[in-house]
Design a protein around this motif. Structure first.
Motif, PDB file in Angstrom:
ATOM      1  N   ASP A  10      -1.451  -5.320   2.987  1.00 17.18           N
ATOM      2  CA  ASP A  10       0.373  -5.251   3.747  1.00 17.18           C
ATOM      3  C   ASP A  10       1.514  -4.700   2.549  1.00 17.18           C
ATOM      4  OD1 ASP A  10       2.152  -6.511   5.679  1.00 17.18           O
ATOM      5  OD2 ASP A  10       2.668  -7.560   4.521  1.00 17.18           O
ATOM      6  N   HIS A  12       5.591  -4.559   2.794  1.00 15.35           N
ATOM      7  CA  HIS A  12       7.214  -4.728   3.282  1.00 15.35           C
ATOM      8  C   HIS A  12       8.160  -3.855   2.391  1.00 15.35           C
ATOM      9  CE1 HIS A  12       6.439  -7.987   6.442  1.00 15.35           C
ATOM     10  NE2 HIS A  12       5.014  -7.818   5.982  1.00 15.35           N
ATOM     11  N   HIS A  45      -0.182 -12.129   3.760  1.00 14.81           N
ATOM     12  CA  HIS A  45      -0.381 -11.608   4.693  1.00 14.81           C
ATOM     13  C   HIS A  45      -2.041 -10.762   4.114  1.00 14.81           C
ATOM     14  CE1 HIS A  45       3.969 -11.562   6.513  1.00 14.81           C
ATOM     15  NE2 HIS A  45       3.440 -12.657   6.935  1.00 14.81           N
TER      16      HIS A  45
HETATM   17 MG    MG Z   1       3.041  -8.735   6.377  1.00 11.89          MG
END
Ligand code: MG
Length: 161
Positions: A10, A12, A45
């Motif tokens: 993941d 971000h 995540h």
């Molecule tokens: Mg995520």
């Protein structure tokens, strides 16, 4: 003995506004948070995607769509608890997980132990089963410019007899 392996990744961006930074369900002080529909906990995540991948159950976006207003600002610990419930319901338990956080900042090491404890509680496993590591992108690319944070995770699941 049935064993299943899964990997998750993941990424971000860091937020422009003043959001809290959550990693592994833990509030990391004195650093801007990650942009995202939920609390944007990229570590959780990645773990969720690894667990889902191990059982071929799709990805976190299919289970908790970011178009669903229910999940706006949702704590990701809820996602992890729910997905671990699915893992157990299918007769599997976590053997171990190994995650690496790739970021220039903040420093991860001082928070590793509390994140292990937090994740272990959330997943109903022992902290010893959860390995968390961190490495820096050495100023390379967008992560090196402190524009975001990336997490990779591998899990091994074992059928519980
Ligand atoms: Mg995520």
């Amino acid at each position: 003995m049935a064993i299943r392996i899964g990997q998750g990744l993941d990424i971000h961006p860091f937020a422009k506004d003043d959001r809290p930074l959550y990693l592994g369900g833990v509030l990391i002080p004195n650093h801007v948070g990650l942009e995202g529909h939920s609390d944007a906990d990229a570590l959780i995540h990645a773990i969720c995607d690894a667990l889902l991948g191990a059982l071929n159950l799709g990805d976190i976006g299919q289970h908790f769509p970011d178009t669903d207003p229910t999940f706006k600002g949702q704590r990701s610990t809820y996602f992890l608890e729910t997905i671990m419930g699915k893992v157990r319901a299918r007769g599997f338990g976590l053997t171990n997980l190994d995650a690496t956080i790739l970021t220039e900042a903040p420093r991860i090491k001082p928070h590793v132990e509390i994140m292990q404890t937090s994740l272990a509680k959330c997943m109903q496993v022992s902290p010893e089963q959860i390995s968390l590591k961190a490495t820096r992108p050495e100023k390379l690319g967008s992560l090196g410019r402190k524009e975001g944070l990336l997490v990779m995770c591998v899990v091994l699941l074992e059928a519980v007899s």
